[in-house]
Design a protein around this motif. Structure first.
Motif: not given
Length: 302
Positions: A98-107
């Motif tokens: 599980i990446t350290s993203d936790f934000g908006l839609d990367p797509e």
């Protein structure tokens, strides 16, 4: 058929997101949790703490051997930390990352074009490459803005002490906000549904709401006269990008980029496909949001 995930390594457990993820992992009571720490420190009972050199892939690989999943909640601007974690996990056969993203839609087109999301973009590309080579699977958590953190820090544009608000654009764009506790719970519960969350972003929210709606609640719970300033975000964004290019960098250089996204429907809007039910979240009612704002307003008044 996906394997059962039991052994979970967590990096960044002392941060805003990591602490909530740790609490949620321990609450599930089905995971053996290993915390990767840069230095000796205390963590809750029921965890294994491993002090590790995050600059060494060999040391990370040795530490991650036998883990079923790795959750990266580190927030260092140095993308190499995340890339080393991804490489080490794939090297020793970790199943889920599980990446350290936790934000908006990367797509969404345009989101990862902004420099503030450069670290997340590189990490996403790295885990997708590992998945394409059948070395590891991945999940991202797309949660929009952190509701409680943004209100507490002023990131949401509300200053409870001075009763002023800095409006992003016209303030009417509705987008996801997710409380940190919900982010933690969703992240832990992803590991209970490995097949349904395979190699994709998982979309969650506590509430879909505009900045102006939060402002209305703030005015209602705190009373008094508030002063609002609306801002055309396009020139502010361009100024921030120019500052970045010229090396005139401050926290605002990056904050403005995220606020620009939150004001822009093409970059931030309610999820077309929402995973709340899958990961055990319930959408907040208006009164629950109001209670949170009231609590934060009371603390700021002290």
């Amino acid at each position: 058929m996906s394997p059962t995930i039991r052994n979970v390594a967590l990096a960044g457990a002392s941060g805003n997101v990591g602490a909530q993820v740790l609490n949620a992992l321990l609450a599930v009571k089905e995971f053996n949790v290993t915390i990767l720490s840069r230095s000796p420190r205390s963590f809750p009972a029921g965890t294994h703490v491993r002090v590790v050199d995050f600059t060494s892939i060999d040391e990370l690989s040795a530490t991650l051997t036998g883990q079923d999943a790795v959750i990266d909640t580190t927030s260092s601007p140095d993308v190499e930390t995340s890339l080393r974690l991804i490489e080490a996990a794939a090297k020793v056969g970790v199943y889920r990352f599980i990446t350290s993203d936790f934000g908006l839609d990367p797509e969404l087109p345009g989101v990862y074009d902004l420099p503030v999301f450069g670290r997340k973009k590189v990490s996403y590309e790295a885990v997708k490459k590992q998945a394409a080579e059948n070395r590891m699977t991945y999940t991202l958590i797309s949660c929009g803005a952190f509701l409680d953190w943004c209100l507490s820090t002023g990131f949401a544009g509300l200053n409870f002490q001075e009763k002023t608000t800095w409006i992003f654009g016209d303030g009417n764009n509705v987008h996801p906000w997710t409380a940190l506790e919900d982010v933690g719970k969703a992240t832990a519960n992803v590991l209970l549904h490995p097949q349904e969350t395979l190699n994709r972003p998982v979309y969650i929210h506590s509430v879909f709401m505009s900045q102006n709606q939060l402002f209305d609640i703030a005015k209602e719970v705190s009373g008094g006269e508030w002063v609002a300033t609306s801002n055309d975000m396009e020139p502010i964004l361009q100024k921030a990008l120019e500052d970045l290019r010229s090396g005139n960098i401050s926290d605002a250089t990056f904050v403005v980029q995220i606020q620009y996204c939150l004001a822009t429907k093409a970059l931030a809007h309610p999820w077309e496909s929402d995973d709340n039910r899958l990961v055990g979240l319930e959408e907040w009612r208006w009164e629950k949001v109001k209670a949170l704002v009231q609590d934060i307003a009371n603390k700021k008044a002290v």
